[in-house]
Motif scaffolding. Sequence first.
Motif, mmCIF file in Angstrom:
data_model
loop_
_atom_site.group_PDB
_atom_site.id
_atom_site.type_symbol
_atom_site.label_atom_id
_atom_site.label_comp_id
_atom_site.label_asym_id
_atom_site.label_seq_id
_atom_site.Cartn_x
_atom_site.Cartn_y
_atom_site.Cartn_z
ATOM 1 N N ARG A 225 41.031 -13.140 48.603
ATOM 2 C CA ARG A 225 41.486 -14.534 48.628
ATOM 3 C C ARG A 225 42.728 -14.712 47.760
ATOM 4 O O ARG A 225 43.679 -15.402 48.140
ATOM 5 C CB ARG A 225 40.369 -15.457 48.150
ATOM 6 C CG ARG A 225 39.201 -15.568 49.118
ATOM 7 C CD ARG A 225 38.099 -16.418 48.529
ATOM 8 N NE ARG A 225 38.546 -17.784 48.270
ATOM 9 C CZ ARG A 225 37.934 -18.621 47.435
ATOM 10 N NH1 ARG A 225 36.852 -18.233 46.774
ATOM 11 N NH2 ARG A 225 38.394 -19.851 47.274
ATOM 12 N N ALA A 226 42.718 -14.075 46.586
ATOM 13 C CA ALA A 226 43.868 -14.191 45.693
ATOM 14 C C ALA A 226 45.106 -13.546 46.305
ATOM 15 O O ALA A 226 46.205 -14.110 46.269
ATOM 16 C CB ALA A 226 43.548 -13.543 44.340
ATOM 17 N N ARG A 227 44.943 -12.373 46.886
ATOM 18 C CA ARG A 227 46.087 -11.680 47.488
ATOM 19 C C ARG A 227 46.615 -12.436 48.702
ATOM 20 O O ARG A 227 47.823 -12.493 48.929
ATOM 21 C CB ARG A 227 45.706 -10.252 47.873
ATOM 22 C CG ARG A 227 45.480 -9.346 46.680
ATOM 23 C CD ARG A 227 45.559 -7.885 47.053
ATOM 24 N NE ARG A 227 44.630 -7.519 48.112
ATOM 25 C CZ ARG A 227 44.571 -6.311 48.666
ATOM 26 N NH1 ARG A 227 45.420 -5.382 48.289
ATOM 27 N NH2 ARG A 227 43.685 -6.039 49.603
ATOM 28 N N ALA A 228 45.700 -12.994 49.499
ATOM 29 C CA ALA A 228 46.150 -13.772 50.657
ATOM 30 C C ALA A 228 47.001 -14.955 50.207
ATOM 31 O O ALA A 228 48.012 -15.290 50.835
ATOM 32 C CB ALA A 228 44.949 -14.254 51.461
ATOM 33 N N CYS B 81 44.277 -18.862 40.305
ATOM 34 C CA CYS B 81 42.944 -18.967 39.709
ATOM 35 C C CYS B 81 42.238 -20.245 40.156
ATOM 36 O O CYS B 81 41.049 -20.228 40.508
ATOM 37 C CB CYS B 81 43.052 -18.939 38.182
ATOM 38 S SG CYS B 81 43.520 -17.343 37.486
ATOM 39 N N LYS B 82 42.959 -21.352 40.156
ATOM 40 C CA LYS B 82 42.362 -22.633 40.549
ATOM 41 C C LYS B 82 41.933 -22.618 42.010
ATOM 42 O O LYS B 82 40.862 -23.112 42.358
ATOM 43 C CB LYS B 82 43.364 -23.765 40.288
ATOM 44 C CG LYS B 82 43.573 -24.077 38.813
ATOM 45 C CD LYS B 82 44.775 -24.978 38.594
ATOM 46 C CE LYS B 82 44.640 -26.319 39.270
ATOM 47 N NZ LYS B 82 45.795 -27.195 39.011
ATOM 48 N N THR B 83 42.761 -22.035 42.860
ATOM 49 C CA THR B 83 42.459 -22.047 44.296
ATOM 50 C C THR B 83 41.258 -21.168 44.634
ATOM 51 O O THR B 83 40.419 -21.539 45.467
ATOM 52 C CB THR B 83 43.690 -21.593 45.104
ATOM 53 O OG1 THR B 83 44.789 -22.458 44.783
ATOM 54 C CG2 THR B 83 43.419 -21.647 46.590
ATOM 55 N N VAL B 84 41.165 -19.991 43.997
ATOM 56 C CA VAL B 84 40.044 -19.090 44.314
ATOM 57 C C VAL B 84 38.801 -19.423 43.491
ATOM 58 O O VAL B 84 37.728 -18.861 43.721
ATOM 59 C CB VAL B 84 40.436 -17.608 44.102
ATOM 60 C CG1 VAL B 84 41.616 -17.243 44.958
ATOM 61 C CG2 VAL B 84 40.709 -17.307 42.631
ATOM 62 N N GLY B 85 38.941 -20.329 42.515
ATOM 63 C CA GLY B 85 37.790 -20.736 41.723
ATOM 64 C C GLY B 85 37.311 -19.680 40.756
ATOM 65 O O GLY B 85 36.101 -19.475 40.580
ATOM 66 N N ALA B 86 38.252 -18.974 40.131
ATOM 67 C CA ALA B 86 37.899 -17.932 39.169
ATOM 68 C C ALA B 86 38.727 -18.100 37.904
ATOM 69 O O ALA B 86 39.907 -18.450 37.960
ATOM 70 C CB ALA B 86 38.148 -16.542 39.766
ATOM 71 N N ARG C 231 39.996 -14.497 33.217
ATOM 72 C CA ARG C 231 39.256 -13.297 32.829
ATOM 73 C C ARG C 231 38.502 -12.704 34.026
ATOM 74 O O ARG C 231 38.520 -11.493 34.246
ATOM 75 C CB ARG C 231 38.278 -13.619 31.706
ATOM 76 C CG ARG C 231 37.317 -12.483 31.410
ATOM 77 C CD ARG C 231 36.454 -12.768 30.215
ATOM 78 N NE ARG C 231 37.209 -12.636 28.972
ATOM 79 C CZ ARG C 231 36.644 -12.383 27.791
ATOM 80 N NH1 ARG C 231 35.343 -12.242 27.707
ATOM 81 N NH2 ARG C 231 37.367 -12.269 26.721
ATOM 82 N N LYS C 232 37.820 -13.577 34.793
ATOM 83 C CA LYS C 232 37.067 -13.086 35.950
ATOM 84 C C LYS C 232 37.996 -12.485 36.994
ATOM 85 O O LYS C 232 37.711 -11.416 37.558
ATOM 86 C CB LYS C 232 36.266 -14.223 36.579
ATOM 87 C CG LYS C 232 35.477 -13.792 37.814
ATOM 88 C CD LYS C 232 34.702 -14.940 38.431
ATOM 89 C CE LYS C 232 33.990 -14.500 39.701
ATOM 90 N NZ LYS C 232 33.224 -15.610 40.326
ATOM 91 N N LEU C 233 39.117 -13.159 37.246
ATOM 92 C CA LEU C 233 40.054 -12.630 38.226
ATOM 93 C C LEU C 233 40.611 -11.285 37.767
ATOM 94 O O LEU C 233 40.774 -10.359 38.571
ATOM 95 C CB LEU C 233 41.194 -13.622 38.458
ATOM 96 C CG LEU C 233 42.111 -13.318 39.653
ATOM 97 C CD1 LEU C 233 41.351 -13.406 40.968
ATOM 98 C CD2 LEU C 233 43.317 -14.272 39.669
ATOM 99 N N GLY C 234 40.881 -11.183 36.460
ATOM 100 C CA GLY C 234 41.379 -9.917 35.924
ATOM 101 C C GLY C 234 40.381 -8.793 36.095
ATOM 102 O O GLY C 234 40.741 -7.663 36.451
#
Length: 327
Positions: free
Chosen positions: A224-227, A243-248, A251-254
């Motif tokens: 989702r982040a890459r898209a 981060c806001k768009t994928v809801g993470a 730290r979690k996204l990292g």
Amino acid sequence: MALSATLPIQDSAASLFQANSNDVDEHCAALGRWRLSYDQISAGAFAGSFTQLSLPRVEVFREITSQQVRQYGQLGAGSFGIGLRWHGDGEINCNGASVAGTQVIACIDAEVDMCTPKAFEFRGVVTSAALIEELAANLDIELPRAVWHQLRAMEMADAPVARLRQLLTAIQETIISAPGRFDDPAARQALEDALLVEIMDMLPTARSADPGRSAAARKRTVDRARALMHGSGDRSLSLLEVCKTVGASPRKLGYCFQEVLGTSPMHYWRAMRLNRVRRDLKRGAGTSVYDVAVQHGFWHFSQFSLDYKRHFSELPSETLRRAKLAA
């Protein structure tokens, strides 16, 4: 600059193509009918080579890349591909899943999305999915459904994989020492048959490893982040927006990016934007380096220049100057 040559062999039933490049886009352009795009993720001067022996029914390839690269696109409509890691200790990521050193990467009529490590060598075979289906029907072999329409890392029986490695080693040695052997139609037929025998011996043993629910969830987050990153086009996009768009959380996204791609989201996103800047500069786009940099979200120009030089081993002004001279 890319150095390439296509060498016809007698009745043009076979050809040998070899290319070397110090630019990731030129390297990608040498892949011929494969509809792939490459982005350079790691920083440093790029060096790549691509060798392809095209026989009447199969193509045998060898690819070497010096930097971490993301490959995405398609081998061609209706293609079957099978590839083996040859050298390189870094992690390969295939459709969000880590590939173990003994696994085989395979796909039938599928989109390719793969991240390869620095100092990586990859060898394999590409042919038509229709041929594989025909052989499977004739030989009463059930093809693994897991590789249809997606690139997968598969566990396969050791013996046929080892024999395929031996064949690919012998082919590369022949390309170097005696390429004229491929002139003989009987030799080409024997080589094709030997490759297809090993592939058809491997496929019934194929099984995909279950990545587990947590790994699948991490992959979905990264996808989702890459898209979002890749779909932003020319619009500047911040990591906070991602981060806001994928809801993470950051730290979690990292954590998800590190597990799935072996790099941080910030490094990945900066590398993608630097690749976009470089492509615009090579097209001579924009009135200045500054205009192009700002368009892709680089507001601190001196830091951008340092990042660009670190990533591509040249200043952005040098890229633009070379493009204008070539125009």
